[in-house]
Design a protein around this motif. Structure first.
Motif, mmCIF file in Angstrom:
data_model
loop_
_atom_site.group_PDB
_atom_site.id
_atom_site.type_symbol
_atom_site.label_atom_id
_atom_site.label_comp_id
_atom_site.label_asym_id
_atom_site.label_seq_id
_atom_site.Cartn_x
_atom_site.Cartn_y
_atom_site.Cartn_z
ATOM 1 N N PRO A 1 -1.723 -12.528 -21.822
ATOM 2 C CA PRO A 1 -1.183 -13.323 -20.714
ATOM 3 C C PRO A 1 -2.306 -13.913 -19.872
ATOM 4 C CG PRO A 1 -1.023 -10.982 -20.205
ATOM 5 C CD PRO A 1 -1.500 -11.085 -21.625
ATOM 6 N N ASP A 2 -2.054 -15.099 -19.373
ATOM 7 C CA ASP A 2 -2.956 -15.706 -18.413
ATOM 8 C C ASP A 2 -2.795 -14.992 -17.062
ATOM 9 O OD1 ASP A 2 -4.674 -18.225 -17.822
ATOM 10 O OD2 ASP A 2 -3.216 -18.159 -16.186
ATOM 11 N N VAL A 3 -3.827 -15.079 -16.223
ATOM 12 C CA VAL A 3 -3.749 -14.435 -14.906
ATOM 13 C C VAL A 3 -2.498 -14.884 -14.147
ATOM 14 C CG1 VAL A 3 -4.879 -14.175 -12.679
ATOM 15 C CG2 VAL A 3 -6.248 -14.177 -14.753
ATOM 16 N N SER A 4 -2.139 -16.140 -14.296
ATOM 17 C CA SER A 4 -0.977 -16.660 -13.565
ATOM 18 C C SER A 4 0.320 -16.005 -14.015
ATOM 19 C CB SER A 4 -0.873 -18.175 -13.759
ATOM 20 O OG SER A 4 -0.579 -18.474 -15.113
ATOM 21 N N GLN A 5 0.275 -15.325 -15.165
ATOM 22 C CA GLN A 5 1.481 -14.665 -15.679
ATOM 23 C C GLN A 5 1.535 -13.184 -15.326
ATOM 24 O OE1 GLN A 5 0.430 -16.022 -19.744
ATOM 25 N NE2 GLN A 5 2.505 -16.837 -19.876
ATOM 26 N N PHE A 6 0.490 -12.666 -14.678
ATOM 27 C CA PHE A 6 0.488 -11.247 -14.322
ATOM 28 C C PHE A 6 1.689 -10.932 -13.429
ATOM 29 C CE2 PHE A 6 -4.390 -10.291 -14.677
ATOM 30 C CZ PHE A 6 -4.328 -10.582 -16.026
ATOM 31 N N ASP A 7 2.346 -9.820 -13.727
ATOM 32 C CA ASP A 7 3.563 -9.446 -13.011
ATOM 33 C C ASP A 7 3.462 -7.978 -12.596
ATOM 34 O OD1 ASP A 7 6.578 -9.744 -12.431
ATOM 35 O OD2 ASP A 7 6.528 -8.066 -13.831
ATOM 36 N N ASP B 1 -1.524 7.774 2.158
ATOM 37 C CA ASP B 1 -2.827 7.086 2.200
ATOM 38 C C ASP B 1 -3.973 8.083 2.073
ATOM 39 O OD1 ASP B 1 -1.600 4.675 2.412
ATOM 40 O OD2 ASP B 1 -2.025 4.388 4.549
ATOM 41 N N GLU B 2 -3.777 9.243 2.677
ATOM 42 C CA GLU B 2 -4.811 10.271 2.618
ATOM 43 C C GLU B 2 -4.960 10.806 1.191
ATOM 44 O OE1 GLU B 2 -5.264 14.881 4.163
ATOM 45 O OE2 GLU B 2 -3.829 13.546 5.146
ATOM 46 N N THR B 3 -3.835 10.935 0.509
ATOM 47 C CA THR B 3 -3.845 11.526 -0.831
ATOM 48 C C THR B 3 -4.192 10.498 -1.908
ATOM 49 O OG1 THR B 3 -2.074 12.970 -0.042
ATOM 50 C CG2 THR B 3 -2.537 12.986 -2.401
ATOM 51 N N PHE B 4 -3.613 9.315 -1.789
ATOM 52 C CA PHE B 4 -3.838 8.258 -2.787
ATOM 53 C C PHE B 4 -4.265 6.978 -2.064
ATOM 54 C CE2 PHE B 4 -0.274 10.903 -4.476
ATOM 55 C CZ PHE B 4 -1.020 11.577 -5.423
ATOM 56 N N PRO B 5 -5.537 6.935 -1.635
ATOM 57 C CA PRO B 5 -5.993 5.802 -0.825
ATOM 58 C C PRO B 5 -5.756 4.464 -1.527
ATOM 59 C CG PRO B 5 -7.652 7.548 -0.891
ATOM 60 C CD PRO B 5 -6.600 7.915 -1.901
ATOM 61 N N GLY B 6 -5.164 3.548 -0.789
ATOM 62 C CA GLY B 6 -5.007 2.195 -1.302
ATOM 63 C C GLY B 6 -3.763 1.957 -2.125
ATOM 64 N N LEU B 7 -3.089 3.014 -2.530
ATOM 65 C CA LEU B 7 -1.949 2.821 -3.438
ATOM 66 C C LEU B 7 -0.812 2.054 -2.763
ATOM 67 C CD1 LEU B 7 -0.750 3.342 -6.230
ATOM 68 C CD2 LEU B 7 0.176 5.484 -5.368
ATOM 69 N N LEU B 8 -0.396 2.494 -1.591
ATOM 70 C CA LEU B 8 0.712 1.796 -0.932
ATOM 71 C C LEU B 8 0.289 0.397 -0.485
ATOM 72 C CD1 LEU B 8 2.667 4.474 1.113
ATOM 73 C CD2 LEU B 8 3.127 3.516 -1.132
ATOM 74 N N ASP B 9 -0.949 0.256 -0.064
ATOM 75 C CA ASP B 9 -1.437 -1.084 0.269
ATOM 76 C C ASP B 9 -1.284 -2.012 -0.932
ATOM 77 O OD1 ASP B 9 -2.148 -0.750 2.907
ATOM 78 O OD2 ASP B 9 -4.183 -0.111 2.451
ATOM 79 N N ALA B 10 -1.686 -1.521 -2.094
ATOM 80 C CA ALA B 10 -1.645 -2.355 -3.296
ATOM 81 C C ALA B 10 -0.217 -2.712 -3.683
ATOM 82 C CB ALA B 10 -2.339 -1.641 -4.452
ATOM 83 N N LEU B 11 0.717 -1.820 -3.381
ATOM 84 C CA LEU B 11 2.089 -2.036 -3.848
ATOM 85 C C LEU B 11 2.989 -2.701 -2.825
ATOM 86 C CD1 LEU B 11 2.668 1.228 -5.872
ATOM 87 C CD2 LEU B 11 2.072 -1.047 -6.681
ATOM 88 N N MET C 1 -7.407 -8.387 -12.694
ATOM 89 C CA MET C 1 -6.409 -7.517 -12.064
ATOM 90 C C MET C 1 -6.698 -7.347 -10.568
ATOM 91 S SD MET C 1 -3.746 -6.128 -13.534
ATOM 92 C CE MET C 1 -3.124 -7.058 -14.963
ATOM 93 N N ASP C 2 -7.970 -7.130 -10.253
ATOM 94 C CA ASP C 2 -8.338 -6.927 -8.847
ATOM 95 C C ASP C 2 -8.008 -8.158 -8.007
ATOM 96 O OD1 ASP C 2 -9.191 -4.406 -9.390
ATOM 97 O OD2 ASP C 2 -11.335 -4.859 -9.293
ATOM 98 N N GLU C 3 -8.197 -9.314 -8.627
ATOM 99 C CA GLU C 3 -7.919 -10.557 -7.913
ATOM 100 C C GLU C 3 -6.417 -10.697 -7.653
ATOM 101 O OE1 GLU C 3 -7.987 -15.320 -9.013
ATOM 102 O OE2 GLU C 3 -9.168 -13.915 -10.210
ATOM 103 N N THR C 4 -5.624 -10.276 -8.621
ATOM 104 C CA THR C 4 -4.172 -10.451 -8.530
ATOM 105 C C THR C 4 -3.512 -9.332 -7.726
ATOM 106 O OG1 THR C 4 -4.299 -11.416 -10.742
ATOM 107 C CG2 THR C 4 -2.115 -10.940 -9.880
#
Lengths: 107, 107
Positions: A8-14, B87-97, A86-89
């Motif tokens: 998949p292209d980055v634009s297709q990341f889901d 956040d304390e246990t899994f840093p960044g996880l909820l931010d990412a989601l 992935m980090d960018e998306t």
């Protein structure tokens, strides 16, 4: 199987597809091993407790989610983590899921 | 059902359990709505496309994973996001989601 698998292209990341890939502990381990190695790894080079055919399925799920890029070197299928894309998306997602590999709660 | 539901202690938080809770888009939406509100929300106060009994199941999964704390105010069951503990246990996880809720790829 085609010699050059589709990606998949980055634009297709889901996010849903990426989470469904990463909810499996074997697939999360593959990603973590690639991340820790900082290098591409052949399909046979991972420490995972599954059969070769099951491993192939896991690599396919990761590739179709955009987490890894697969390519051939001779007869070896190599796997590269698509970390920057992935980090960018989804900023912070892979950090959150790979950073605690060595901690007691696992990952 | 007990009036005071049981909750895991922070020391019992498990990444696999948390991911299995968050891989479901309705449960991820509940977490995101709590995060966006910055306040506790009654079970009936969420914008989710499921029946009341299905919603109850989702709240239970989130509670047992440690993502929310439930308590009663009169006859209303309230839900609080255990953000700091996660956040304390899994840093960044909820931010990412939760950060990309409004983005086109959804969350």
């Amino acid at each position: 199987m085609a010699r050059t698998p589709t990606h998949p292209d980055v634009s297709q990341f889901d996010l849903q597809t990426v989470l469904e890939a990463l909810v499996d502990p074997v697939r999360r381990s593959i990603v973590a091993q690639l991340d820790a190695a900082g290098a591409d790894i052949a399909c046979g080079g991972f420490d995972i407790p599954v059969s070769k055919s099951t491993a192939t399925h896991h690599f396919t799920v990761l590739r179709e989610a955009g987490l890894i890029r697969q390519y051939y070197v001779g007869t070896s299928r190599m796997n590269a983590l698509r970390r920057a894309e992935m980090d960018e998306t989804f900023p912070g997602l892979l950090d959150a899921l790979t950073a605690r590999r060595a901690a007691r709660r696992g990952g």
